[in-house]
Design a protein around this motif. Structure first.
Motif, PDB file in Angstrom:
ATOM      1  N   ALA A  25       0.852  -1.185   0.000  1.00 29.01           N
ATOM      2  CA  ALA A  25       0.000   0.000   0.000  1.00 29.01           C
ATOM      3  C   ALA A  25       0.890   1.238   0.000  1.00 29.01           C
ATOM      4  O   ALA A  25       1.826   1.334   0.798  1.00 29.01           O
ATOM      5  CB  ALA A  25      -0.902   0.004   1.222  1.00 29.01           C
ATOM      6  N   VAL A  26       0.611   2.168  -0.922  1.00 30.55           N
ATOM      7  CA  VAL A  26       1.390   3.404  -0.998  1.00 30.55           C
ATOM      8  C   VAL A  26       0.494   4.622  -0.727  1.00 30.55           C
ATOM      9  O   VAL A  26       0.937   5.759  -0.906  1.00 30.55           O
ATOM     10  CB  VAL A  26       2.140   3.544  -2.346  1.00 30.55           C
ATOM     11  CG1 VAL A  26       3.190   2.464  -2.482  1.00 30.55           C
ATOM     12  CG2 VAL A  26       1.184   3.522  -3.523  1.00 30.55           C
ATOM     13  N   SER A  27      -0.736   4.372  -0.304  1.00 30.76           N
ATOM     14  CA  SER A  27      -1.637   5.459   0.075  1.00 30.76           C
ATOM     15  C   SER A  27      -2.520   4.978   1.215  1.00 30.76           C
ATOM     16  O   SER A  27      -2.603   3.782   1.482  1.00 30.76           O
ATOM     17  CB  SER A  27      -2.514   5.883  -1.111  1.00 30.76           C
ATOM     18  OG  SER A  27      -3.542   4.933  -1.347  1.00 30.76           O
ATOM     19  N   LYS A  28      -3.169   5.927   1.847  1.00 32.20           N
ATOM     20  CA  LYS A  28      -4.209   5.570   2.807  1.00 32.20           C
ATOM     21  C   LYS A  28      -5.456   5.203   2.002  1.00 32.20           C
ATOM     22  O   LYS A  28      -5.595   5.613   0.849  1.00 32.20           O
ATOM     23  CB  LYS A  28      -4.502   6.757   3.712  1.00 32.20           C
ATOM     24  CG  LYS A  28      -3.397   7.016   4.723  1.00 32.20           C
ATOM     25  CD  LYS A  28      -3.903   7.966   5.791  1.00 32.20           C
ATOM     26  CE  LYS A  28      -2.964   7.997   6.948  1.00 32.20           C
ATOM     27  NZ  LYS A  28      -3.205   6.983   7.941  1.00 32.20           N
ATOM     28  N   PRO A  29      -6.379   4.446   2.567  1.00 32.69           N
ATOM     29  CA  PRO A  29      -7.622   4.135   1.857  1.00 32.69           C
ATOM     30  C   PRO A  29      -8.404   5.408   1.540  1.00 32.69           C
ATOM     31  O   PRO A  29      -8.351   6.389   2.284  1.00 32.69           O
ATOM     32  CB  PRO A  29      -8.389   3.267   2.851  1.00 32.69           C
ATOM     33  CG  PRO A  29      -7.335   2.687   3.732  1.00 32.69           C
ATOM     34  CD  PRO A  29      -6.292   3.761   3.847  1.00 32.69           C
ATOM     35  N   TYR A  30      -9.116   5.347   0.415  1.00 28.61           N
ATOM     36  CA  TYR A  30      -9.947   6.473  -0.002  1.00 28.61           C
ATOM     37  C   TYR A  30     -11.170   5.927  -0.718  1.00 28.61           C
ATOM     38  O   TYR A  30     -11.221   4.750  -1.061  1.00 28.61           O
ATOM     39  CB  TYR A  30      -9.160   7.435  -0.907  1.00 28.61           C
ATOM     40  CG  TYR A  30      -8.652   6.804  -2.186  1.00 28.61           C
ATOM     41  CD1 TYR A  30      -9.376   6.907  -3.372  1.00 28.61           C
ATOM     42  CD2 TYR A  30      -7.456   6.086  -2.212  1.00 28.61           C
ATOM     43  CE1 TYR A  30      -8.917   6.332  -4.541  1.00 28.61           C
ATOM     44  CE2 TYR A  30      -6.999   5.505  -3.375  1.00 28.61           C
ATOM     45  CZ  TYR A  30      -7.724   5.627  -4.541  1.00 28.61           C
ATOM     46  OH  TYR A  30      -7.275   5.042  -5.700  1.00 28.61           O
ATOM     47  N   GLU A  31     -12.149   6.779  -0.922  1.00 33.35           N
ATOM     48  CA  GLU A  31     -13.379   6.376  -1.622  1.00 33.35           C
ATOM     49  C   GLU A  31     -13.409   6.997  -3.006  1.00 33.35           C
ATOM     50  O   GLU A  31     -13.045   8.153  -3.186  1.00 33.35           O
ATOM     51  CB  GLU A  31     -14.614   6.804  -0.840  1.00 33.35           C
ATOM     52  CG  GLU A  31     -14.805   6.006   0.426  1.00 33.35           C
ATOM     53  CD  GLU A  31     -16.119   6.308   1.118  1.00 33.35           C
ATOM     54  OE1 GLU A  31     -17.165   6.331   0.423  1.00 33.35           O
ATOM     55  OE2 GLU A  31     -16.097   6.520   2.331  1.00 33.35           O
ATOM     56  N   ASP A  32     -13.855   6.201  -3.972  1.00 34.26           N
ATOM     57  CA  ASP A  32     -13.996   6.650  -5.357  1.00 34.26           C
ATOM     58  C   ASP A  32     -15.126   5.842  -5.980  1.00 34.26           C
ATOM     59  O   ASP A  32     -15.105   4.614  -5.927  1.00 34.26           O
ATOM     60  CB  ASP A  32     -12.685   6.411  -6.106  1.00 34.26           C
ATOM     61  CG  ASP A  32     -12.682   6.959  -7.522  1.00 34.26           C
ATOM     62  OD1 ASP A  32     -13.764   7.112  -8.131  1.00 34.26           O
ATOM     63  OD2 ASP A  32     -11.587   7.221  -8.043  1.00 34.26           O
ATOM     64  N   GLU A  33     -16.108   6.500  -6.550  1.00 38.62           N
ATOM     65  CA  GLU A  33     -17.285   5.835  -7.118  1.00 38.62           C
ATOM     66  C   GLU A  33     -17.107   5.465  -8.595  1.00 38.62           C
ATOM     67  O   GLU A  33     -18.034   4.943  -9.214  1.00 38.62           O
ATOM     68  CB  GLU A  33     -18.516   6.727  -6.958  1.00 38.62           C
ATOM     69  CG  GLU A  33     -18.896   6.977  -5.509  1.00 38.62           C
ATOM     70  CD  GLU A  33     -19.454   5.761  -4.804  1.00 38.62           C
ATOM     71  OE1 GLU A  33     -20.091   4.913  -5.457  1.00 38.62           O
ATOM     72  OE2 GLU A  33     -19.240   5.650  -3.585  1.00 38.62           O
TER      73      GLU A  33
END
Length: 102
Positions: A25-33
């Protein structure tokens, strides 16, 4: 949403019953629809970097006797994976998978 940058993720392909890669993982979790797969929107995402990948992969059934994840070594081992997007594994299991993934 508990994934942190630096966490390693072992990718298991359900239909093939194979582990095909390890990613970081190179980012924190995020939301994308945005729809990226056919059949629905999966909004919880994390950016990944490939660590190790294998086109052939490892048949998960070969690992069942060696992994602590599977308490049952009989035909019911698959119940551990059913219906779960992510499962935390021990460092020992991770190292076993990493070593065998070619």
């Amino acid at each position: 949403m508990q994934v942190e940058p630096g966490d390693r993720l072992v990718m298991y392909v359900i239909g093939e019953k194979r582990i095909k890669g390890i990613y970081e993982a190179v980012s924190k979790p995020y939301e994308d629809e945005t729809e990226i797969f056919h059949g629905g929107v999966y909004p919880y995402r994390v950016k990944l970097r490939q660590v190790k990948e294998s086109e052939k992969g490892i048949d998960i059934r070969e690992l069942v006797p060696e992994l602590e994840l599977f308490k049952r070594k009989d035909a019911k081992w698959a119940g551990v994976l059913r219906g779960r997007a992510m499962i935390e594994i021990t460092e020992k299991d991770y190292k076993t998978i990493e070593k065998k993934l070619r």
